[in-house]
Design a protein around this motif. Sequence first.
Motif, PDB file in Angstrom:
ATOM      1  N   HIS A 104      35.635 -23.185  27.439  1.00  0.00           N
ATOM      2  CA  HIS A 104      34.659 -23.405  28.500  1.00  0.00           C
ATOM      3  C   HIS A 104      33.624 -22.295  28.462  1.00  0.00           C
ATOM      4  O   HIS A 104      33.794 -21.308  27.762  1.00  0.00           O
ATOM      5  CB  HIS A 104      35.366 -23.432  29.850  1.00  0.00           C
ATOM      6  CG  HIS A 104      36.117 -22.181  30.150  1.00  0.00           C
ATOM      7  ND1 HIS A 104      37.472 -22.058  29.971  1.00  0.00           N
ATOM      8  CD2 HIS A 104      35.689 -20.968  30.578  1.00  0.00           C
ATOM      9  CE1 HIS A 104      37.849 -20.834  30.288  1.00  0.00           C
ATOM     10  NE2 HIS A 104      36.791 -20.147  30.654  1.00  0.00           N
ATOM     11  N   HIS A 105      32.577 -22.494  29.227  1.00  0.00           N
ATOM     12  CA  HIS A 105      31.535 -21.481  29.312  1.00  0.00           C
ATOM     13  C   HIS A 105      31.454 -21.002  30.749  1.00  0.00           C
ATOM     14  O   HIS A 105      32.189 -21.481  31.604  1.00  0.00           O
ATOM     15  CB  HIS A 105      30.206 -22.067  28.816  1.00  0.00           C
ATOM     16  CG  HIS A 105      30.261 -22.457  27.367  1.00  0.00           C
ATOM     17  ND1 HIS A 105      29.403 -23.361  26.797  1.00  0.00           N
ATOM     18  CD2 HIS A 105      31.093 -22.066  26.369  1.00  0.00           C
ATOM     19  CE1 HIS A 105      29.694 -23.490  25.514  1.00  0.00           C
ATOM     20  NE2 HIS A 105      30.713 -22.732  25.227  1.00  0.00           N
ATOM     21  N   HIS A 106      30.559 -20.045  30.981  1.00  0.00           N
ATOM     22  CA  HIS A 106      30.533 -19.422  32.311  1.00  0.00           C
ATOM     23  C   HIS A 106      29.171 -19.451  32.997  1.00  0.00           C
ATOM     24  O   HIS A 106      28.144 -19.306  32.349  1.00  0.00           O
ATOM     25  CB  HIS A 106      30.983 -17.963  32.199  1.00  0.00           C
ATOM     26  CG  HIS A 106      32.371 -17.795  31.677  1.00  0.00           C
ATOM     27  ND1 HIS A 106      33.481 -18.038  32.432  1.00  0.00           N
ATOM     28  CD2 HIS A 106      32.816 -17.430  30.471  1.00  0.00           C
ATOM     29  CE1 HIS A 106      34.565 -17.819  31.706  1.00  0.00           C
ATOM     30  NE2 HIS A 106      34.205 -17.443  30.502  1.00  0.00           N
ATOM     31  N   LEU A 107      29.249 -19.590  34.311  1.00  0.00           N
ATOM     32  CA  LEU A 107      28.090 -19.404  35.172  1.00  0.00           C
ATOM     33  C   LEU A 107      28.352 -18.116  35.936  1.00  0.00           C
ATOM     34  O   LEU A 107      29.379 -18.010  36.606  1.00  0.00           O
ATOM     35  CB  LEU A 107      27.990 -20.536  36.195  1.00  0.00           C
ATOM     36  CG  LEU A 107      27.493 -21.898  35.740  1.00  0.00           C
ATOM     37  CD1 LEU A 107      27.601 -22.907  36.893  1.00  0.00           C
ATOM     38  CD2 LEU A 107      26.042 -21.782  35.303  1.00  0.00           C
ATOM     39  N   LEU A 148      29.657 -17.076  22.507  1.00  0.00           N
ATOM     40  CA  LEU A 148      29.679 -16.760  23.934  1.00  0.00           C
ATOM     41  C   LEU A 148      28.452 -17.370  24.569  1.00  0.00           C
ATOM     42  O   LEU A 148      27.335 -17.143  24.116  1.00  0.00           O
ATOM     43  CB  LEU A 148      29.633 -15.232  24.111  1.00  0.00           C
ATOM     44  CG  LEU A 148      29.393 -14.731  25.529  1.00  0.00           C
ATOM     45  CD1 LEU A 148      30.609 -15.019  26.400  1.00  0.00           C
ATOM     46  CD2 LEU A 148      29.103 -13.249  25.531  1.00  0.00           C
ATOM     47  N   ILE A 149      28.684 -18.165  25.603  1.00  0.00           N
ATOM     48  CA  ILE A 149      27.558 -18.746  26.324  1.00  0.00           C
ATOM     49  C   ILE A 149      27.741 -18.516  27.814  1.00  0.00           C
ATOM     50  O   ILE A 149      28.760 -18.884  28.383  1.00  0.00           O
ATOM     51  CB  ILE A 149      27.434 -20.259  26.043  1.00  0.00           C
ATOM     52  CG1 ILE A 149      27.134 -20.464  24.550  1.00  0.00           C
ATOM     53  CG2 ILE A 149      26.341 -20.891  26.909  1.00  0.00           C
ATOM     54  CD1 ILE A 149      26.740 -21.862  24.192  1.00  0.00           C
TER      55      ILE A 149
ATOM     56  N   LYS B 143      21.287 -21.640  40.947  1.00  0.00           N
ATOM     57  CA  LYS B 143      19.905 -21.457  40.507  1.00  0.00           C
ATOM     58  C   LYS B 143      19.900 -20.608  39.243  1.00  0.00           C
ATOM     59  O   LYS B 143      20.053 -19.388  39.311  1.00  0.00           O
ATOM     60  CB  LYS B 143      19.098 -20.765  41.603  1.00  0.00           C
ATOM     61  CG  LYS B 143      17.631 -20.640  41.276  1.00  0.00           C
ATOM     62  CD  LYS B 143      16.923 -19.848  42.358  1.00  0.00           C
ATOM     63  CE  LYS B 143      15.456 -19.631  42.029  1.00  0.00           C
ATOM     64  NZ  LYS B 143      14.836 -18.723  43.024  1.00  0.00           N
ATOM     65  N   ILE B 144      19.768 -21.241  38.115  1.00  0.00           N
ATOM     66  CA  ILE B 144      19.880 -20.523  36.851  1.00  0.00           C
ATOM     67  C   ILE B 144      18.573 -19.844  36.487  1.00  0.00           C
ATOM     68  O   ILE B 144      17.510 -20.459  36.510  1.00  0.00           O
ATOM     69  CB  ILE B 144      20.323 -21.480  35.738  1.00  0.00           C
ATOM     70  CG1 ILE B 144      21.761 -21.936  36.044  1.00  0.00           C
ATOM     71  CG2 ILE B 144      20.240 -20.806  34.375  1.00  0.00           C
ATOM     72  CD1 ILE B 144      22.271 -23.009  35.128  1.00  0.00           C
ATOM     73  N   THR B 145      18.672 -18.555  36.190  1.00  0.00           N
ATOM     74  CA  THR B 145      17.467 -17.796  35.879  1.00  0.00           C
ATOM     75  C   THR B 145      17.470 -17.271  34.461  1.00  0.00           C
ATOM     76  O   THR B 145      16.446 -16.810  33.968  1.00  0.00           O
ATOM     77  CB  THR B 145      17.344 -16.585  36.816  1.00  0.00           C
ATOM     78  OG1 THR B 145      18.554 -15.823  36.724  1.00  0.00           O
ATOM     79  CG2 THR B 145      17.159 -17.028  38.247  1.00  0.00           C
ATOM     80  N   ASN B 146      18.619 -17.357  33.819  1.00  0.00           N
ATOM     81  CA  ASN B 146      18.701 -16.720  32.522  1.00  0.00           C
ATOM     82  C   ASN B 146      19.939 -17.214  31.780  1.00  0.00           C
ATOM     83  O   ASN B 146      20.853 -17.765  32.383  1.00  0.00           O
ATOM     84  CB  ASN B 146      18.822 -15.214  32.747  1.00  0.00           C
ATOM     85  CG  ASN B 146      18.478 -14.427  31.514  1.00  0.00           C
ATOM     86  OD1 ASN B 146      18.126 -15.015  30.489  1.00  0.00           O
ATOM     87  ND2 ASN B 146      18.594 -13.121  31.607  1.00  0.00           N
ATOM     88  N   HIS B 147      19.967 -16.982  30.494  1.00  0.00           N
ATOM     89  CA  HIS B 147      21.178 -17.328  29.765  1.00  0.00           C
ATOM     90  C   HIS B 147      21.405 -16.359  28.619  1.00  0.00           C
ATOM     91  O   HIS B 147      20.486 -15.654  28.191  1.00  0.00           O
ATOM     92  CB  HIS B 147      21.114 -18.766  29.241  1.00  0.00           C
ATOM     93  CG  HIS B 147      20.047 -18.992  28.229  1.00  0.00           C
ATOM     94  ND1 HIS B 147      18.928 -19.751  28.472  1.00  0.00           N
ATOM     95  CD2 HIS B 147      19.898 -18.539  26.965  1.00  0.00           C
ATOM     96  CE1 HIS B 147      18.152 -19.756  27.409  1.00  0.00           C
ATOM     97  NE2 HIS B 147      18.713 -19.033  26.473  1.00  0.00           N
ATOM     98  N   LEU B 148      22.635 -16.313  28.198  1.00  0.00           N
ATOM     99  CA  LEU B 148      23.024 -15.404  27.116  1.00  0.00           C
ATOM    100  C   LEU B 148      23.769 -16.206  26.074  1.00  0.00           C
ATOM    101  O   LEU B 148      24.734 -16.904  26.398  1.00  0.00           O
ATOM    102  CB  LEU B 148      23.941 -14.324  27.677  1.00  0.00           C
ATOM    103  CG  LEU B 148      24.637 -13.430  26.650  1.00  0.00           C
ATOM    104  CD1 LEU B 148      23.627 -12.535  25.959  1.00  0.00           C
ATOM    105  CD2 LEU B 148      25.713 -12.599  27.309  1.00  0.00           C
ATOM    106  N   ILE B 149      23.315 -16.137  24.840  1.00  0.00           N
ATOM    107  CA  ILE B 149      24.014 -16.830  23.763  1.00  0.00           C
ATOM    108  C   ILE B 149      24.230 -15.877  22.607  1.00  0.00           C
ATOM    109  O   ILE B 149      23.276 -15.287  22.098  1.00  0.00           O
ATOM    110  CB  ILE B 149      23.215 -18.066  23.294  1.00  0.00           C
ATOM    111  CG1 ILE B 149      23.121 -19.059  24.451  1.00  0.00           C
ATOM    112  CG2 ILE B 149      23.887 -18.705  22.080  1.00  0.00           C
ATOM    113  CD1 ILE B 149      22.595 -20.403  24.054  1.00  0.00           C
TER     114      ILE B 149
END
Lengths: 162, 162
Positions: A104-107, A148-149, B143-149
Amino acid sequence: MPRGLRMRHLAMGPPWWHGRFHGAGFRITIPREAILEVLSKTQKHLSAEEIYLAVHRLHPAVGLTTVYRTLELLVHIGLVFKFDFGDSRARYELSSGPKGARHHHHLVCTACGRVIDYTDFIDEEVELLQQTEKGLAKKYNFKITNHLIQFYGLCDKCRSKE
Amino acid sequence: MPRGLRMRHLAMGPPWWHGRFHGAGFRITIPREAILEVLSKTQKHLSAEEIYLAVHRLHPAVGLTTVYRTLELLVHIGLVFKFDFGDSRARYELSSGPKGARHHHHLVCTACGRVIDYTDFIDEEVELLQQTEKGLAKKYNFKITNHLIQFYGLCDKCRSKE
DNA sequence: TTGTTAATGAAAACCATTTTCATTTATTGA
DNA sequence: TCAATAAATGAAAATGGTTTTCATTAACAA
């Protein structure tokens, strides 16, 4: 009734991960059993200290140092994922149970630190990720073993406080 | 000849980020100018200490504490991204220059720690990410402001050593 | 059962980051 | 232009998660 692997689980044979240990030349010890026991019975993202406390309940002799060392080992052999959610302490999660279906991924809420696991859209993501991994592996000659997401933002509670 | 702030920048006008500062009620100081100067002139993922050393060359009076505080501020207002590549020290990167086109993801070698930026496949990824973000935002009211991959694995050099 | 060596626990060390607090400085209003 | 004032700063100390040290214990191969 069929025998083999199946039986071993019903009859409470050695845990599924023993093979991984022996194969890599590591010993199976009480602290290690206890730590994996704790990890396999939770869905949470535990910190080293939380794991230590849980293990301590069952085996008071196990020290925090051993917890750190064992977690490092587990991460190294790929049994455990180590996460950083930005609260200055690492979190650990079993990478996959015996059935191997936990990905799974994370918020991550940047205001209160809450972490939500999600598995929605994972299928689509995984498909794209596989293409991406393939392309990246080729272009950079990189052997990708993991990803990693994480999405960052404000959770519902923190949104309403603004 | 005009005087004031303008002059200080050789008639180049105030840096693009001044507005962001004033708007949020923060003061523009020499240490902050210097730190942003350093960040804007590198493509690397600098640690706080590396930034401190670079700033120190220009302004020896600036202390490490201020670097940390400023970075925290910059992350807070979204001007800088903070990364964790697993070497126990945070890395900082300008989130976007004045032209706002720097977004990339990372390949992290788990053996030697090397970090490769890549922008390949970003388009496809971004498209999917936007769908995902939309779905997640709705489902979890987030409210998503950013992401990390980040992808983890072995880089070419470490592969050949195995 | 025994010898070898990995694994362990307690305490100390480590070290990136944060806090404290007295001083300085950017900004605002006169 | 010049105070007034509150934010920003720097040095030093504190913090706290994680790692290292080292003497002891225990897993496991023979």
